[in-house]
Write a protein that holds these residues in place. Structure first.
Motif, short mmCIF file in Angstrom:
data_model
loop_
_atom_site.label_atom_id
_atom_site.label_comp_id
_atom_site.label_asym_id
_atom_site.label_seq_id
_atom_site.Cartn_x
_atom_site.Cartn_y
_atom_site.Cartn_z
N TYR B 3 0.21 12.34 5.01
CA TYR B 3 1.76 12.21 5.05
C TYR B 3 2.37 11.22 4.10
CZ TYR B 3 -0.17 13.79 9.87
OH TYR B 3 -0.43 14.70 10.96
N LEU B 4 1.49 10.64 3.22
CA LEU B 4 1.93 9.66 2.38
C LEU B 4 2.01 10.15 1.03
CD1 LEU B 4 0.14 6.50 3.64
CD2 LEU B 4 2.34 7.28 4.34
N PRO B 5 3.23 10.47 0.43
CA PRO B 5 3.41 10.98 -0.89
C PRO B 5 3.07 10.13 -2.31
CG PRO B 5 5.72 10.47 0.00
CD PRO B 5 4.59 10.05 0.89
N LEU B 6 3.17 8.77 -2.03
CA LEU B 6 2.94 7.81 -2.94
C LEU B 6 1.46 7.87 -3.37
CD1 LEU B 6 4.94 4.78 -2.18
CD2 LEU B 6 5.74 6.60 -3.36
N THR B 7 1.32 7.91 -5.03
CA THR B 7 0.08 7.79 -5.38
C THR B 7 -0.20 6.49 -6.16
OG1 THR B 7 0.92 8.15 -7.79
CG2 THR B 7 0.39 10.04 -6.30
N ASP B 8 -1.32 6.04 -6.20
CA ASP B 8 -1.86 4.61 -6.80
C ASP B 8 -0.98 4.45 -7.97
OD1 ASP B 8 -3.33 4.08 -4.73
OD2 ASP B 8 -5.06 4.76 -5.68
N GLU B 9 -0.72 5.58 -8.69
CA GLU B 9 0.14 5.01 -10.05
C GLU B 9 1.46 4.80 -9.65
OE1 GLU B 9 -0.27 8.52 -12.41
OE2 GLU B 9 1.22 7.50 -13.92
N ASP B 10 2.31 5.61 -8.65
CA ASP B 10 3.61 5.30 -8.31
C ASP B 10 3.52 3.86 -7.86
OD1 ASP B 10 4.45 7.93 -8.45
OD2 ASP B 10 3.85 8.58 -6.50
N ARG B 11 2.51 3.46 -6.77
CA ARG B 11 2.61 2.15 -6.42
C ARG B 11 2.68 0.99 -7.49
NH1 ARG B 11 -1.34 4.78 -2.51
NH2 ARG B 11 -0.09 5.26 -0.55
N ALA B 12 1.69 1.35 -8.42
CA ALA B 12 1.62 0.39 -9.36
C ALA B 12 3.26 0.35 -10.38
CB ALA B 12 0.61 0.79 -10.50
N GLU B 13 3.57 1.30 -10.66
CA GLU B 13 4.84 1.33 -11.39
C GLU B 13 5.76 0.85 -10.58
OE1 GLU B 13 3.58 5.36 -14.14
OE2 GLU B 13 5.48 5.45 -12.96
N MET B 14 5.87 1.15 -9.39
CA MET B 14 6.97 0.51 -8.47
C MET B 14 6.80 -0.90 -8.27
SD MET B 14 7.05 3.81 -5.88
CE MET B 14 8.26 3.17 -4.59
N LEU B 15 5.60 -1.31 -8.22
CA LEU B 15 5.55 -2.69 -8.06
C LEU B 15 6.12 -3.55 -9.38
CD1 LEU B 15 2.07 -3.27 -6.28
CD2 LEU B 15 4.21 -3.92 -5.65
N ALA B 16 5.70 -2.94 -10.53
CA ALA B 16 6.01 -3.21 -11.75
C ALA B 16 7.55 -3.43 -11.70
CB ALA B 16 5.70 -2.47 -12.93
#
Lengths: 524, 456
Positions: B3-16
């Motif tokens: 149910y969760l579309p964010l990837t770890d890469e998304d998460r890292a970029e978004m945090l940045a």
């Protein structure tokens, strides 16, 4: 599509294209639909029955005399009627639905399938309990999840929605006070609270007093501490609050309220921000409702049904209402009026007929099991991450009154200050967003911020969706700044209806369909 | 996690993009001692869809379903056949996954069906206006008591002994805290008219009475003419609140609005909604036009848009909590929207003709069942008039009899002892409901099962 979701080549919906009127009023897939009472016929039915067997009427002379006036539709026409209506609705299934404090997340279809298993959907609430052990097992399992996720001592399962859960929690507080002969009357409610909070407290006979927010968007701790005293029954607090911020003084507030002899009610509408990362029981909360239709993804269904179980601290647990499920030596049973004396003597009563929203319990448990303890923690993290991403990508063009105080939780709050001098209002902005294909955010709530816009993206939105939303918001802000307020006032122009006249609806209410005057005369 | 579309890469970029070093930085406001360092202990980790399905199917299989054999339970929840079309309609995502229609321009689907639902309910009950639904019949009933108090400015309500005991307990629970005074008459099993206490209610109405609450058909299946009660209530300045727990009955019976009811509350589950072990259900709430501003709950109303086209909005919301806060007529917010859609769609399929046939079929099955059971030696039928539900007295305790019948595969009714364990004089009573789902063979099996438990 570009990175922000804009078409890379001009599509069919070029702005300014004249709308030639059509004979039907339809525009291709945009279909108008008359009311059932205009389309249906009294003699038409879309259901076939076997012939009614001969029988002697035992209605005792009370048989219905006058016609009812209920038109029917053949099955195909009925499917069309409601299908055509459905297409005039926006829904999560269609796109981002960033309605703050409402947690419009994806509704998994597995949950629908499970709730329709005959073993759950086709059982009667008053069947002998030996014949519904599986249903009781499911309720017991859900109780266990809710208690572990919140770190609380007991749970009441029967409340039918969030506001009903609030009522349940506040009645338990009243019952606990009554039990010690304490007639405290005042409930303190922060001014940022949902309207249901003061409405519920008043319903229970409490006098409601408002507590101001501080400049950081949190409860003004000093004001609250100063007001505590022997007349304060409870504080109703929302955490994370409706500004989308965590109340860092929660534990201090709870300790002070307890020291003053009161209780702490927490509105759990925003539990999605902290599920799996923080247990309300560790913050000193005495009662909290959980909207299964928010955090645990049971569908909102256009306004319900919901489900609002309430978790209680050890201090309030004895007063929780009937019924709930207990287990003894592998046998599950309902604690109801007849066995309450042995199991739960201080229950304050019963909130509903039967046992609560079983259909929602099945969906919520299916959702919890799908995510697991690890996944639910990820839910909170992604929900908070998405909201902060939106906040930081919009704070330079919108007005974010609390952005400087640090990160938000699962929702980002903006005010209308950025529209000052443009002639556009929060409402205009929201309606313009409809034309961009988004459901608007919550507007004009919370009341503590002028022209509030509360954006809750939830964890089930991808980064691409968020980027497209951010792009649309930035474009609209720029349009307002550049003198486009006039056009925004006409929005929405692409929706099934233009702006609707709510004043007229309230001034001369038309709440049921009436046949046209000519038809009424002909009938007489 | 599906149910969760964010990837770890998304998460890292978004945090940045946010300027946070880690996700923990976003939870800085949580006091350190309240932060959990990992998944909560004692709960399972995430599961594939198939595994969830297996586990829940196992639980479901432990239950004995109404459709699996002869089934005769009623008392506020009824087994009716819901056409497949209804479930298809309510599963359309545009209805299922939409919110309360606060943005009417993109919620005309919901608003129009609510307007249609309100009209259906008003016509079915012969009342003038109906709201967009309540949680269920029991909560609608207590809201009606509060509404009557607001209108009459009196605090005493008289409740018939024929009222569903859960409805009574809900009212007693809430009124304990609101200061409303309830006078609940004791139910009596008078032969020919079980639960009928019209005479006692007529006597009890006085100048302090805000409302009288009477269920029709009552819990024991008895039906009565409420006209005299309405007239007496009105003569004393009080209101009549009529309660209906089986709305299919309104396809055959004189409606409460035609008998003088001022407020009608009902459990609408029978139309469009399954048994669901007690919820979600559908509270119906209807009244006279002059009382509409004291009504709880949402209302859809007709208006026009900026181009003059007909459209619908939520209206008269100054009664509601999100505007009026502590001065609202009720704290209700979420209601039973999708259950109202199921009702509206089922009723649209039935139409007047279908509803009348459905009601007649229910009545025919029930009269057949009543005659059949009354012919069993030792069993007596208490009812005179009834619709699709009636009460019989067995020569044995009915609660163990119901359990014994369940072992034979027959869900034979609701024992009065389940609802009134404190009434030894009710111990032999059994309430039996029959609907269009009941076959003649089911009735044979019930009669045989009752005969057997009596013989045991």
């Amino acid at each position: 599509m570009t990175r922000e979701g804009r078409p890379t080549s001009p599509g069919g919906a070029a702005p300014g294209r004249p709308h030639a009127p059509t004979f039907t009023g339809n525009r291709a897939l945009a279909l108008e639909e008359p009311l059932l009472f205009e389309a249906g016929r009294l003699e038409t039915s879309g259901v076939d029955f076997e012939a009614v067997p001969a029988h002697e009427s035992r209605l005792g002379g009370l048989a219905r005399k006058a016609p009812i006036g209920l038109p029917g539709l053949a099955e195909g026409e009925c499917v069309r009627h409601f299908t055509r209506l459905s297409r005039q609705n926006y829904a999560i299934d269609m796109g981002l639905f960033p309605l703050g404090s409402c947690t419009m997340k994806h509704n998994p279809r597995l949950n629908e399938k499970m709730a329709r298993l005959p073993g759950f959907a086709d059982i009667h609430p008053l069947q002998p309990q030996d014949t519904v052990q599986g249903a009781l097992e499911l309720m017991h399992r859900l109780q266990d999840w809710l208690l572990k996720l919140t770190g609380m001592a007991a749970v009441a399962m029967s409340p039918k929605a969030g506001a009903h859960g609030e009522l349940c929690g506040m009645l338990a507080i009243r019952a606990a006070l009554d039990a010690r002969g304490d007639a405290r009357k005042v409930v303190l409610v922060p001014e940022s609270a949902h309207g249901t909070n003061p409405a519920t407290a008043a319903f229970c006979g409490f006098a409601v007093e408002s507590i101001p927010a501080n400049i950081r968007g949190r409860v003004d701790l000093e004001a609250l501490l100063a007001r505590l005293g022997p007349d304060v029954a409870a504080v109703m607090i929302t955490n994370p609050n409706t500004c989308g911020l965590f109340e860092p003084d929660m534990k201090a507030i709870a300790d002070a309220v307890h020291a003053a002899g009161g209780f702490v009610y927490c509105d759990g509408a925003n539990f999605n921000a902290i599920v799996g990362r923080v247990r309300p029981g560790d913050l000193g909360i005495d009662a909290m409702h959980i909207n299964l239709h928010k955090t645990f993804s049971t569908p909102h269904g256009g306004g319900g049904p919901g489900s609002g179980p309430v978790v209680f601290s050890a201090a309030l647990a004895p007063f929780a209402p009937l019924p709930f499920v207990e287990e003894e030596a592998g046998h599950l049973f309902l604690v109801e009026e007849e066995n309450a004396a042995a199991h739960h003597a201080s229950a304050f009563g019963r909130m509903v007929a039967f046992h609560g929203q079983m259909g929602m319990f099945v969906r919520a448990l299916a959702y919890m099991m799908s995510h697991g303890a690890d996944g639910l923690r990820q839910v909170a993290e992604d929900a908070v991450l998405n909201a902060n991403y939106v906040l930081r990508r919009l704070e330079d063009v919108l007005s974010a009154p609390y952005a400087a105080t640090g990160p938000c939780m699962h929702e980002a709050l903006f005010s209308d200050a950025f529209l000052d001098g443009t002639g556009a209002t929060t409402l205009d902005f929201a309606k313009a967003l409809i034309d961009e294909g988004f459901h608007p955010m919550t507007v004009y709530f919370p009341l503590v911020v002028h022209g509030a816009m509360l954006v809750e993206p939830t964890e089930t939105e991808s980064r691409a969706r968020l980027d497209q939303f951010v792009g649309a918001m930035r474009a609209l802000a720029a349009r307002a700044r550049e003198g486009g307020a006039g056009a925004m006032k006409a929005a929405p122009i692409h929706a099934p209806r233009a702006r609707l006249d709510e004043t007229r609806a309230a001034r001369t209410p038309i709440l049921v369909w009436q046949p046209p005057a000519a038809d009424r005369l002909a009938a007489e | 996690m599906r149910y969760l579309p964010l990837t770890d890469e998304d998460r890292a970029e978004m945090l940045a993009a946010i300027g946070a070093a880690s996700i923990d930085d976003l939870f800085v406001d949580v006091p350190e001692e309240a932060r959990l360092s990992g998944p909560i202990a004692g709960l399972p980790l995430h599961m594939p869809e198939l595994q969830v399905e297996r586990e829940l199917a196992r639980m479901a299989a432990r239950n004995m379903t109404a459709g699996a054999g002869p089934f005769f339970l009623g008392c506020g929840a009824y087994k009716h056949h819901v056409p497949a079309t209804v479930d298809h309609i309510i599963q359309r995502g545009e209805f299922l996954t939409s919110y309360t229609p606060y943005q009417p321009e993109i919620a005309q689907g919901t608003l129009q069906y609510l307007f249609e639902f309100q009209t259906q309910v008003a016509r079915l009950t012969a009342m003038e206006v109906a709201n967009a639904s309540m949680y269920d019949g029991s909560t609608a009933c207590v809201e009606a008591i509060f509404m009557a108090r607001r209108i009459t400015r009196r605090a005493k309500t008289i409740l018939s002994g024929g009222l569903h005991p859960h409805y009574l307990k809900v009212a007693q629970t809430l009124c304990r805290f609101t200061g409303d005074r309830l006078v609940a008459l004791e139910p009596r099993l008078a032969p020919g008219r079980p639960g009928d206490d019209l005479a006692a209610m007529l006597d009890a109405i006085d100048e302090e009475t805000s409302a009288v609450v009477v269920q029709n058909p009552n819990l024991f299946g008895h039906i009565a003419d409420l006209s005299e009660l309405a007239a007496r209530a009105h003569a004393k300045g009080a209101l009549l609140i009529a309660v209906v727990t089986e709305v299919v009955s309104l396809g055959a019976l004189e409606p409460p609005g035609a008998m003088g009811a001022d407020i009608l509350v009902a459990e609408g589950q029978s139309i469009g909604n399954g048994l669901n072990f007690g919820g979600p259900y559908l509270g119906l709430f209807a009244t006279r036009e002059r009382f509409v501003r004291q009504m709880p709950g949402r209302l859809a109303g007709e208006t026009v848009d900026a181009e003059g086209r007909r459209g619908f909005v939520l209206t008269l919301s100054t009664r509601e909590q999100h505007i009026r806060r502590e001065k609202a007529t009720s704290n209700i917010c979420t209601n039973s929207g999708l259950c109202a859609l199921a009702f509206a769609a089922h009723m649209a399929l039935l139409g007047e003709r279908g509803l009348r046939q459905l009601a007649q079929l229910n009545h025919a099955r029930a009269t057949h069942a009543a005659s059949r059971l009354a012919a069993i030696p030792g069993v007596s039928l208490l009812n005179g008039p009834f619709f699709n539900e009636f009460t019989v007295m067995l020569p044995v305790d009915s609660r163990p009899a119901v359990r014994a019948m369940a072992e034979m595969g027959v869900l034979g009714g609701v024992s009065l002892a389940r609802l009134w364990p404190e009434r030894p004089d009710f111990a032999h009573g059994l309430v039996v409901a029959a609907t269009e789902c009941t076959t003649p063979h089911d009735i044979d099996l019930l009669a045989r099962a009752i005969s057997e438990v009596i013989a045991q």
